[in-house]
Design a protein around this motif. Sequence first.
Motif, PDB file in Angstrom:
ATOM      1  N   THR A  38      25.015  16.105  50.630  1.00 28.11           N
ATOM      2  CA  THR A  38      25.362  17.506  50.907  1.00 28.11           C
ATOM      3  C   THR A  38      24.202  18.247  51.561  1.00 28.11           C
ATOM      4  OG1 THR A  38      24.766  18.176  48.653  1.00 28.11           O
ATOM      5  CG2 THR A  38      27.083  17.645  49.076  1.00 28.11           C
ATOM      6  N   ASP A  39      22.974  17.841  51.240  1.00 30.47           N
ATOM      7  CA  ASP A  39      21.825  18.476  51.889  1.00 30.47           C
ATOM      8  C   ASP A  39      21.792  18.164  53.387  1.00 30.47           C
ATOM      9  OD1 ASP A  39      21.013  19.618  49.546  1.00 30.47           O
ATOM     10  OD2 ASP A  39      19.460  18.121  49.112  1.00 30.47           O
ATOM     11  N   VAL A  41      24.567  17.591  55.176  1.00 26.82           N
ATOM     12  CA  VAL A  41      25.754  18.204  55.765  1.00 26.82           C
ATOM     13  C   VAL A  41      25.635  19.727  55.816  1.00 26.82           C
ATOM     14  CG1 VAL A  41      28.249  18.517  55.423  1.00 26.82           C
ATOM     15  CG2 VAL A  41      27.215  16.281  55.085  1.00 26.82           C
ATOM     16  N   ALA A  42      24.856  20.322  54.923  1.00 28.16           N
ATOM     17  CA  ALA A  42      24.754  21.782  54.816  1.00 28.16           C
ATOM     18  C   ALA A  42      24.379  22.467  56.129  1.00 28.16           C
ATOM     19  CB  ALA A  42      23.778  22.160  53.705  1.00 28.16           C
ATOM     20  N   LEU A  45      27.443  22.616  58.364  1.00 29.64           N
ATOM     21  CA  LEU A  45      28.433  23.585  57.890  1.00 29.64           C
ATOM     22  C   LEU A  45      27.992  25.020  58.161  1.00 29.64           C
ATOM     23  CD1 LEU A  45      29.442  21.960  54.489  1.00 29.64           C
ATOM     24  CD2 LEU A  45      30.761  22.010  56.604  1.00 29.64           C
ATOM     25  N   GLU A  46      26.700  25.299  57.977  1.00 24.39           N
ATOM     26  CA  GLU A  46      26.186  26.650  58.245  1.00 24.39           C
ATOM     27  C   GLU A  46      26.281  26.991  59.732  1.00 24.39           C
ATOM     28  OE1 GLU A  46      22.284  26.581  56.573  1.00 24.39           O
ATOM     29  OE2 GLU A  46      23.017  27.010  54.558  1.00 24.39           O
ATOM     30  N   ILE A  52      30.677  29.541  54.875  1.00 22.81           N
ATOM     31  CA  ILE A  52      31.093  28.331  54.148  1.00 22.81           C
ATOM     32  C   ILE A  52      30.037  28.021  53.103  1.00 22.81           C
ATOM     33  CG2 ILE A  52      31.522  25.851  54.327  1.00 22.81           C
ATOM     34  CD1 ILE A  52      32.502  26.313  57.166  1.00 22.81           C
ATOM     35  N   THR A  54      27.578  26.020  50.879  1.00 20.95           N
ATOM     36  CA  THR A  54      26.924  24.740  51.150  1.00 20.95           C
ATOM     37  C   THR A  54      26.263  24.134  49.914  1.00 20.95           C
ATOM     38  OG1 THR A  54      24.937  25.918  51.842  1.00 20.95           O
ATOM     39  CG2 THR A  54      26.491  25.291  53.569  1.00 20.95           C
ATOM     40  N   ASP A  55      26.419  24.786  48.778  1.00 17.26           N
ATOM     41  CA  ASP A  55      25.832  24.184  47.573  1.00 17.26           C
ATOM     42  C   ASP A  55      26.671  22.986  47.152  1.00 17.26           C
ATOM     43  OD1 ASP A  55      27.434  25.455  44.843  1.00 17.26           O
ATOM     44  OD2 ASP A  55      27.744  26.409  46.802  1.00 17.26           O
ATOM     45  N   THR A  56      26.036  22.053  46.507  1.00 22.62           N
ATOM     46  CA  THR A  56      26.651  20.769  46.171  1.00 22.62           C
ATOM     47  C   THR A  56      27.882  20.935  45.300  1.00 22.62           C
ATOM     48  OG1 THR A  56      24.473  19.750  46.337  1.00 22.62           O
ATOM     49  CG2 THR A  56      26.162  18.501  45.190  1.00 22.62           C
ATOM     50  N   SER A  58      29.946  23.457  44.950  1.00 21.26           N
ATOM     51  CA  SER A  58      31.074  24.041  45.694  1.00 21.26           C
ATOM     52  C   SER A  58      31.715  23.016  46.627  1.00 21.26           C
ATOM     53  CB  SER A  58      30.619  25.246  46.500  1.00 21.26           C
ATOM     54  OG  SER A  58      30.195  26.273  45.655  1.00 21.26           O
ATOM     55  N   LEU A  59      30.898  22.211  47.275  1.00 15.79           N
ATOM     56  CA  LEU A  59      31.438  21.193  48.173  1.00 15.79           C
ATOM     57  C   LEU A  59      32.212  20.128  47.400  1.00 15.79           C
ATOM     58  CD1 LEU A  59      28.497  20.791  50.699  1.00 15.79           C
ATOM     59  CD2 LEU A  59      30.691  21.932  51.061  1.00 15.79           C
TER      60      LEU A  59
END
Length: 181
Positions: A38-39, A41-42, A45-46, A52, A54-56, A58-59
């Motif tokens: 997720t780090d 991908v964040a 997404l931003e 959106i 981007t915290d783990t 929530s994803l």
Amino acid sequence: MKPVRSLARIMLSGIFLHSGYRNFMNPERLAPTAKPTTDRVAPLLESINPRIPTDTVSLIRANAAVQMGAGLMFATGRLARPTALVLAGTLVPVTVAGHPFWNNDDPAARVNNQVHFLKNLGLFGGLLLAAADTGGRPGLRWRTGHRIGHSRRSVQRAVRTARREARIAVRSAATARRIPG
């Protein structure tokens, strides 16, 4: 064949409904494993939309919610082909983040992650088959080709008819020229 398709869709969607519910209710248990993915991908997404989350956690919850919704639609046969593709899409981050066997030094953990990775790969293949399944009806490619062939034959008939009528008109004109008066 419809009962077999229905049963297969229900069986295939079961894992998504179960794991989606479990992950939605308790995403914190997956957060440490998913954090490296997720780090990465964040930032993407931003850049798409800063609103959106981007915290783990929530994803993970978002992926789980999509799995539950698409799994339910797939099981009931509602938009089965598109939901199969959506479920296949949700499987990619789960597989990459959850089962990175290539990072394991422990042989037992490596084998366990390989098994789960291959299981998810098999599910992915099954979902691709479900996405391509037309339910016994002709697919878009066949219908398009059939329609093109039908149109081509219609045009050929129209051309033959026009040529025939032109020959008749030419003969009639030639006959009319020969008749005095």
